[in-house]
Design an enzyme around this catalytic site. Structure first.
Site, PDB file in Angstrom:
ATOM      1  N   LYS A 191     137.211 -51.260 -22.853  1.00  0.00           N
ATOM      2  CA  LYS A 191     138.455 -51.805 -22.286  1.00  0.00           C
ATOM      3  C   LYS A 191     139.675 -51.044 -22.799  1.00  0.00           C
ATOM      4  O   LYS A 191     140.510 -50.594 -22.015  1.00  0.00           O
ATOM      5  CB  LYS A 191     138.595 -53.288 -22.643  1.00  0.00           C
ATOM      6  CG  LYS A 191     139.958 -53.859 -22.277  1.00  0.00           C
ATOM      7  CD  LYS A 191     140.130 -55.282 -22.719  1.00  0.00           C
ATOM      8  CE  LYS A 191     140.556 -55.450 -24.145  1.00  0.00           C
ATOM      9  NZ  LYS A 191     142.014 -55.390 -24.382  1.00  0.00           N
ATOM     10  N   ASN A 192     139.792 -50.911 -24.117  1.00  0.00           N
ATOM     11  CA  ASN A 192     141.017 -50.318 -24.663  1.00  0.00           C
ATOM     12  C   ASN A 192     141.149 -48.848 -24.317  1.00  0.00           C
ATOM     13  O   ASN A 192     142.257 -48.313 -24.291  1.00  0.00           O
ATOM     14  CB  ASN A 192     141.088 -50.529 -26.180  1.00  0.00           C
ATOM     15  CG  ASN A 192     141.450 -51.967 -26.516  1.00  0.00           C
ATOM     16  OD1 ASN A 192     141.761 -52.751 -25.631  1.00  0.00           O
ATOM     17  ND2 ASN A 192     141.403 -52.295 -27.794  1.00  0.00           N
TER      18      ASN A 192
ATOM     19  N   CYS B 284     152.890 -62.242 -28.898  1.00  0.00           N
ATOM     20  CA  CYS B 284     151.659 -62.719 -28.260  1.00  0.00           C
ATOM     21  C   CYS B 284     150.906 -63.557 -29.271  1.00  0.00           C
ATOM     22  O   CYS B 284     151.379 -63.780 -30.378  1.00  0.00           O
ATOM     23  CB  CYS B 284     150.819 -61.553 -27.744  1.00  0.00           C
ATOM     24  SG  CYS B 284     149.941 -60.712 -29.032  1.00  0.00           S
TER      25      CYS B 284
ATOM     26  N   ARG C 118     154.208 -58.243 -32.735  1.00  0.00           N
ATOM     27  CA  ARG C 118     153.904 -57.018 -31.989  1.00  0.00           C
ATOM     28  C   ARG C 118     155.116 -56.308 -31.377  1.00  0.00           C
ATOM     29  O   ARG C 118     155.253 -56.255 -30.138  1.00  0.00           O
ATOM     30  CB  ARG C 118     152.836 -57.299 -30.935  1.00  0.00           C
ATOM     31  CG  ARG C 118     151.551 -57.796 -31.561  1.00  0.00           C
ATOM     32  CD  ARG C 118     150.458 -57.990 -30.575  1.00  0.00           C
ATOM     33  NE  ARG C 118     149.684 -56.786 -30.333  1.00  0.00           N
ATOM     34  CZ  ARG C 118     148.644 -56.727 -29.517  1.00  0.00           C
ATOM     35  NH1 ARG C 118     148.255 -57.793 -28.863  1.00  0.00           N
ATOM     36  NH2 ARG C 118     147.992 -55.603 -29.342  1.00  0.00           N
TER      37      ARG C 118
ATOM     38  N   ASP D 220     139.867 -55.799 -34.450  1.00  0.00           N
ATOM     39  CA  ASP D 220     139.258 -56.406 -33.264  1.00  0.00           C
ATOM     40  C   ASP D 220     137.847 -56.943 -33.528  1.00  0.00           C
ATOM     41  O   ASP D 220     137.239 -57.536 -32.628  1.00  0.00           O
ATOM     42  CB  ASP D 220     139.216 -55.395 -32.108  1.00  0.00           C
ATOM     43  CG  ASP D 220     140.587 -55.241 -31.450  1.00  0.00           C
ATOM     44  OD1 ASP D 220     141.514 -55.980 -31.805  1.00  0.00           O
ATOM     45  OD2 ASP D 220     140.722 -54.366 -30.572  1.00  0.00           O
TER      46      ASP D 220
ATOM     47  N   ARG E 176     138.970 -60.917 -19.706  1.00  0.00           N
ATOM     48  CA  ARG E 176     139.835 -59.750 -19.910  1.00  0.00           C
ATOM     49  C   ARG E 176     139.079 -58.638 -20.622  1.00  0.00           C
ATOM     50  O   ARG E 176     139.470 -57.470 -20.516  1.00  0.00           O
ATOM     51  CB  ARG E 176     141.055 -60.132 -20.757  1.00  0.00           C
ATOM     52  CG  ARG E 176     142.040 -61.009 -20.043  1.00  0.00           C
ATOM     53  CD  ARG E 176     143.267 -61.225 -20.912  1.00  0.00           C
ATOM     54  NE  ARG E 176     143.612 -59.970 -21.560  1.00  0.00           N
ATOM     55  CZ  ARG E 176     144.005 -59.852 -22.833  1.00  0.00           C
ATOM     56  NH1 ARG E 176     144.135 -60.905 -23.576  1.00  0.00           N
ATOM     57  NH2 ARG E 176     144.282 -58.675 -23.332  1.00  0.00           N
TER      58      ARG E 176
END
Ligand code: UD1
Length: 427
Positions: free
Chosen positions: A22-23, A123, A128, A313, A405
């Site tokens: 994803k990233n 968030c 951030r 993560d 997501r």
């Protein structure tokens, strides 16, 4: 709204295919803005964030075409083409929902000489800021203004002249934005203390395939000599090291034996060593990582830090796993200030965790019990799935959109490996 129901206690066994990262996808997609030629990305994961990014690019004038999307396949191929950039604005409504939208700033500035991007705001995992994105671009010669919640960046005529920037803190996103801005500069751009995450290497490899000149790929010093134009390319997105790590934890917490197919072991050394230290057997053969758990897990002391250290993560997933270890583990989160939102939910399932500032002490318990739970972000949601797989009884994980997501067809992959998991829809 969808929920995921898990009846825990099954030992996972079998093969789990690892999807595209994803990233990585979220920084490769905006590279389409850097050329008027087609960019084809293979192995793009089917995720809500990838779809949203595609829609944002459409609004900027990029056409997107998806091929070969048979329902049974993982991943898909997307061809993007920005023949002409028709808008240089990423509006609040989009950036608010997907922080990674900020990654259009660098490429729009490079290609169109200007960009207007909404400030993303905070968030669920912390404050951030994006100050480092802006400082790096300024160091390369961009003019930055902040008005009415928007960043307006512009380049002098003839493009960014170039310059040097040393990051005071390692930032993945700021490194990505700076690299994407630099590849079309009129001079040379130097980044020091740059992030070295595998996703940055993936970005630099794609840009090189498009004709960019980047020296020092994989190190913390990148020297980018701008080119007048880049061309199209076809590129395969790297495997998702966080997805692979999450499923390794699923094997560990259920006393299972799984093969992670298509994973890149070099991207996962810190996570795999931590699993070994916890008593989990990890075997590697080409692109298959076999994770086998025979014994009660040993406690760990882990601190998150930029690559190649242990990734933030993976913190929530390891925490879930360590709730069942034989003793007390200590986790320290050094990247984000508020990344323990999963703790009270894990506690509702019987975990014994105390948090003091950035440090969490996880005392292993004999077992977890299923409960209705919900999380406020993607990786925290995964930690609840892991806890549910090991708990007795039924766990109901709400707010599934977080998982959508970042995990491609999670329940399908886990149930193929023996988990009793299903998605239920209220509608
Ligand atoms: C990316 C990843 C995210 C991962 C994180 C850290 C994507 C889409 N997201 O997020 O999954 O958890 O890297 O590995 O790839 N910071 C500043 N100023 C800035 C930018 C960052 O102070 O301008 C701080 C952040 O608040 C944080 C730290 O730097 O404390 C690292 O953040 P960063 O590496 O930028 O994370 P993201 O790129 O947002």
């Amino acid at each position: 709204m969808d929920r995921i129901l898990i009846r825990g206690g099954n030992r996972l066994a079998g093969r789990l295919p690892i999807s595209g990262a994803k990233n990585s996808a979220l920084t490769l997609l905006p590279c389409a803005l850097l050329t008027d030629e087609p960019l084809t990305l293979r192995n793009l994961p089917r995720l809500a964030d990838v779809d949203s990014f595609g829609h944002l690019l459409n609004q900027l004038g990029v056409s997107t075409m998806i091929e070969g999307a048979r329902p049974e396949d993982f991943g898909r191929v997307m061809t993007l083409r920005a023949g002409r950039v028709t808008s240089t604005e990423a509006p609040y409504d989009i950036v608010r929902k997907m922080r990674a939208s900020i990654l259009v700033l660098g490429p729009l500035l490079a290609r169109a000489g200007q960009a207007t991007v909404s400030l993303p705001g905070g968030c669920a995992i912390g404050n951030r800021p994006i100050d480092l994105h802006l400082k790096a671009l300024e160091a390369f010669g961009a003019i930055i203004e902040i008005t009415a919640g928007y960043v307006r960046a512009s380049a002098p005529d003839g493009g960014l002249p170039g310059g040097s920037f040393t990051f005071p803190v390692v930032s993945v996103g700021a490194t990505e934005n700076a690299v994407m801005a630099a590849v079309l500069a009129s001079g040379t751009c130097v980044l020091e203390n740059a992030a070295r995450e595998p996703e940055i290497v993936d970005l630099c490899k794609l840009l090189t395939a498009m004709g960019a000149d980047i020296q020092g790929i994989g190190s913390d010093k990148l020297v980018i000599t701008g080119k007048p134009r880049l061309h199209g390319a076809t590129y395969r997105v790297m495997p998702d090291r966080i997805e692979a790590g999450s499923y390794a934890c699923a094997a560990a917490i259920t006393g299972g034996d799984v093969e992670l197919v298509g994973a890149h072991v070099d991207d996962m050394q810190a996570v795999l060593s931590a699993l070994r230290e916890a008593g989990v057997e990890v075997g590697v053969e080409r692109d298959i990582i076999r994770v086998t758990a025979h014994q009660k897990l040993r406690p760990l002391t882990i601190s998150t830090a930029p690559f190649p250290a242990f990734p933030t993560d993976m913190q929530a997933q390891f925490m879930a796993m360590l709730t069942l270890a034989d003793g007390a583990s200590v986790l320290t989160e050094t990247i984000f200030e508020n990344r323990y939102m999963h703790v009270p939910e894990l506690a509702r399932m019987g975990a014994d965790i105390s948090v003091n500032g950035r440090t969490a002490v996880v005392r292993g318990v004999a077992g977890l019990t299923g409960a209705p739970v919900m999380a406020t972000d993607l990786r925290a949601s995964m930690s609840l799935i892991l806890a549910g797989l090991a708990a007795t009884g039924e766990t109901q994980v709400n707010r599934v959109y977080h998982l959508d997501r970042g995990y491609e067809r999670l329940e399908e992959k886990l149930s193929a490996a023996g988990a009793d998991i299903e998605r239920v829809s209220d509608g």
